[in-house]
Design a protein around this motif. Structure first.
Motif, PDB file in Angstrom:
ATOM      1  N   LEU A 121      46.596  33.865  39.087  1.00  0.00           N
ATOM      2  CA  LEU A 121      46.158  34.136  40.458  1.00  0.00           C
ATOM      3  C   LEU A 121      46.458  35.577  40.855  1.00  0.00           C
ATOM      4  CD1 LEU A 121      47.216  30.923  42.443  1.00  0.00           C
ATOM      5  CD2 LEU A 121      44.985  31.499  41.507  1.00  0.00           C
ATOM      6  N   ALA A 122      47.664  36.051  40.517  1.00  0.00           N
ATOM      7  CA  ALA A 122      48.031  37.431  40.858  1.00  0.00           C
ATOM      8  C   ALA A 122      47.154  38.429  40.118  1.00  0.00           C
ATOM      9  CB  ALA A 122      49.499  37.671  40.522  1.00  0.00           C
ATOM     10  N   LEU A 123      46.830  38.142  38.877  1.00  0.00           N
ATOM     11  CA  LEU A 123      45.980  39.040  38.082  1.00  0.00           C
ATOM     12  C   LEU A 123      44.594  39.162  38.688  1.00  0.00           C
ATOM     13  CD1 LEU A 123      45.313  40.707  35.502  1.00  0.00           C
ATOM     14  CD2 LEU A 123      44.761  38.529  34.389  1.00  0.00           C
ATOM     15  N   ILE A 124      43.973  38.031  39.002  1.00  0.00           N
ATOM     16  CA  ILE A 124      42.577  38.096  39.464  1.00  0.00           C
ATOM     17  C   ILE A 124      42.454  38.700  40.863  1.00  0.00           C
ATOM     18  CG2 ILE A 124      41.805  36.212  37.978  1.00  0.00           C
ATOM     19  CD1 ILE A 124      41.876  34.357  40.413  1.00  0.00           C
ATOM     20  N   VAL A 125      43.541  38.634  41.654  1.00  0.00           N
ATOM     21  CA  VAL A 125      43.480  39.203  42.998  1.00  0.00           C
ATOM     22  C   VAL A 125      43.919  40.670  43.003  1.00  0.00           C
ATOM     23  CG1 VAL A 125      45.823  38.719  43.881  1.00  0.00           C
ATOM     24  CG2 VAL A 125      43.842  38.513  45.415  1.00  0.00           C
ATOM     25  N   SER A 126      44.450  41.152  41.878  1.00  0.00           N
ATOM     26  CA  SER A 126      45.017  42.507  41.834  1.00  0.00           C
ATOM     27  C   SER A 126      43.971  43.604  41.921  1.00  0.00           C
ATOM     28  CB  SER A 126      45.829  42.692  40.539  1.00  0.00           C
ATOM     29  OG  SER A 126      44.967  42.737  39.405  1.00  0.00           O
ATOM     30  N   GLY A 127      42.786  43.337  41.385  1.00  0.00           N
ATOM     31  CA  GLY A 127      41.769  44.383  41.316  1.00  0.00           C
ATOM     32  C   GLY A 127      41.887  45.234  40.066  1.00  0.00           C
ATOM     33  N   PHE A 128      42.922  45.005  39.263  1.00  0.00           N
ATOM     34  CA  PHE A 128      43.075  45.728  37.993  1.00  0.00           C
ATOM     35  C   PHE A 128      42.217  45.042  36.915  1.00  0.00           C
ATOM     36  CE2 PHE A 128      47.662  46.697  39.489  1.00  0.00           C
ATOM     37  CZ  PHE A 128      47.195  47.718  40.297  1.00  0.00           C
ATOM     38  N   SER A 129      42.128  45.671  35.761  1.00  0.00           N
ATOM     39  CA  SER A 129      41.318  45.115  34.675  1.00  0.00           C
ATOM     40  C   SER A 129      41.845  43.747  34.243  1.00  0.00           C
ATOM     41  CB  SER A 129      41.340  46.062  33.473  1.00  0.00           C
ATOM     42  OG  SER A 129      40.697  45.456  32.361  1.00  0.00           O
ATOM     43  N   THR A 130      40.953  42.776  34.200  1.00  0.00           N
ATOM     44  CA  THR A 130      41.312  41.436  33.714  1.00  0.00           C
ATOM     45  C   THR A 130      40.795  41.188  32.300  1.00  0.00           C
ATOM     46  OG1 THR A 130      39.301  40.490  34.677  1.00  0.00           O
ATOM     47  CG2 THR A 130      41.263  40.487  36.055  1.00  0.00           C
ATOM     48  N   ARG A 131      40.101  42.174  31.748  1.00  0.00           N
ATOM     49  CA  ARG A 131      39.544  41.997  30.398  1.00  0.00           C
ATOM     50  C   ARG A 131      40.642  41.940  29.352  1.00  0.00           C
ATOM     51  NH1 ARG A 131      37.624  44.941  26.069  1.00  0.00           N
ATOM     52  NH2 ARG A 131      38.351  46.905  26.960  1.00  0.00           N
ATOM     53  N   ARG A 132      41.662  42.777  29.541  1.00  0.00           N
ATOM     54  CA  ARG A 132      42.799  42.801  28.620  1.00  0.00           C
ATOM     55  C   ARG A 132      44.078  42.922  29.440  1.00  0.00           C
ATOM     56  NH1 ARG A 132      42.867  47.459  25.252  1.00  0.00           N
ATOM     57  NH2 ARG A 132      43.970  46.322  23.629  1.00  0.00           N
ATOM     58  N   PHE A 133      45.012  42.020  29.199  1.00  0.00           N
ATOM     59  CA  PHE A 133      46.278  42.083  29.926  1.00  0.00           C
ATOM     60  C   PHE A 133      47.400  41.541  29.059  1.00  0.00           C
ATOM     61  CE2 PHE A 133      44.343  38.004  30.951  1.00  0.00           C
ATOM     62  CZ  PHE A 133      45.400  37.114  30.819  1.00  0.00           C
ATOM     63  N   VAL A 134      48.647  41.870  29.451  1.00  0.00           N
ATOM     64  CA  VAL A 134      49.824  41.387  28.732  1.00  0.00           C
ATOM     65  C   VAL A 134      50.772  40.743  29.742  1.00  0.00           C
ATOM     66  CG1 VAL A 134      50.876  43.695  28.841  1.00  0.00           C
ATOM     67  CG2 VAL A 134      51.765  42.025  27.235  1.00  0.00           C
ATOM     68  N   PHE A 135      51.232  39.534  29.425  1.00  0.00           N
ATOM     69  CA  PHE A 135      52.130  38.798  30.308  1.00  0.00           C
ATOM     70  C   PHE A 135      53.518  38.760  29.684  1.00  0.00           C
ATOM     71  CE2 PHE A 135      54.012  34.556  31.332  1.00  0.00           C
ATOM     72  CZ  PHE A 135      54.304  34.819  32.663  1.00  0.00           C
TER      73      PHE A 135
END
Length: 282
Positions: A121-135
């Motif tokens: 939820l935080a990722l998709i609302v951030s406005g940053f790239s969601t194509r590649r991410f690290v958790f």
């Protein structure tokens, strides 16, 4: 004949709003033989809300070895078990992953169900790239381990997501700024709850806000990945430090003491003595 083993159901639960649960999860919770819960008191409230009455087993970080064995025995004997965490998807930053591995070793069927997860939820609302991410989940409590991970993440091009508790938030934000510079950041807290808050801004702005206000609730911290121009600056600085270390070695070979060489190179390259000293010993 070998008796049929039970199934382990991974059941996501609401992270705040009790309506954020799927019909399928509710059906499974009603049908399984037992529910393994991180905190039985929290899970009891959820079950009471939906009129579900099932036996509960406490399964958390401090009893996962003994209770994990008990749950596996139940599964082997044919019982169906639902695994839930306090909130969100079990197995993410909680001891559920240990139970899942144990079930895999025993060839037990594992059924994952979709549902809420705070970091998504935080990722998709951030406005940053969601194509590649690290958790990264929660950073280690030990200072050296935290430093090492943040150092590695400082060169990360992908969007970075971590969890942090309110009492360590400001300290962690300072460390991130020291390692990564004044990056853009999103802080999400109390997601899906009445006091939901999503902060967007720079690390400096985030620090100013939460040094003024007392942080409350657990935070999801989303950090923008390194940009190409920042990466180029970082590479250039790395080359300069490499040259500085070579110069230290050269001066030592020519008769200087280590401290004399470091002091001289510090002035020549405008890099702090401590930084040169630490890199030299690495």
């Amino acid at each position: 004949m070998e008796s049929k083993k039970g199934r382990l159901f991974l059941c996501p639960t609401p992270i705040g709003n009790l309506e954020d649960i799927t019909l399928r999860v509710l059906k499974v919770l009603k049908e399984v033989d037992v529910i393994a819960a991180e905190d039985t008191r929290v899970t009891k409230k959820l079950l009471n809300h939906y009129g579900i009455k099932k036996p509960l087993i406490s399964y958390h970080e401090h009893n996962k070895d003994s209770k994990g064995e008990e749950i596996i025995k139940r599964l082997i004997s044919g019982e169906d078990v639902a695994l839930v965490s306090d909130a969100g998807t079990p197995g993410i930053s909680d001891p559920g992953e240990d139970l899942i591995r144990a079930a895999i070793r025993e060839n037990i069927d594992i059924v994952p169900l979709p549902g809420p997860s705070a970091f998504i939820l935080a990722l998709i609302v951030s406005g940053f790239s969601t194509r590649r991410f690290v958790f990264e989940g929660f950073l280690p409590k030990k200072e050296k381990e935290r430093e090492k991970i943040l150092e590695e993440l400082s060169r990360e091009k992908r969007t970075i997501i971590i969890y942090e508790s309110p009492h360590r938030l400001v300290k962690t934000l300072r460390k991130i700024k020291d390692k990564m510079g004044n990056r853009n950041i999103v802080l999400a807290r109390e997601l899906t709850k009445f006091y939901e808050e999503i902060f967007r801004g720079s690390l400096e702005e985030a620090l100013a806000k939460y040094q003024e206000e007392e942080p409350r609730g657990e935070f999801v911290v989303v950090i923008e990945g390194i940009k190409q121009e920042e990466e180029l600056k970082g590479e250039a600085f790395f080359d300069i430090k490499k040259q500085a270390l070579e110069r230290v070695e050269e001066y030592i070979k020519n008769g200087m003491t280590k401290s004399q060489a470091i002091r001289r190179v510090s002035k020549e390259f405008n890099i702090s003595k401590n930084e040169i000293y630490n890199d030299f010993h690495k």
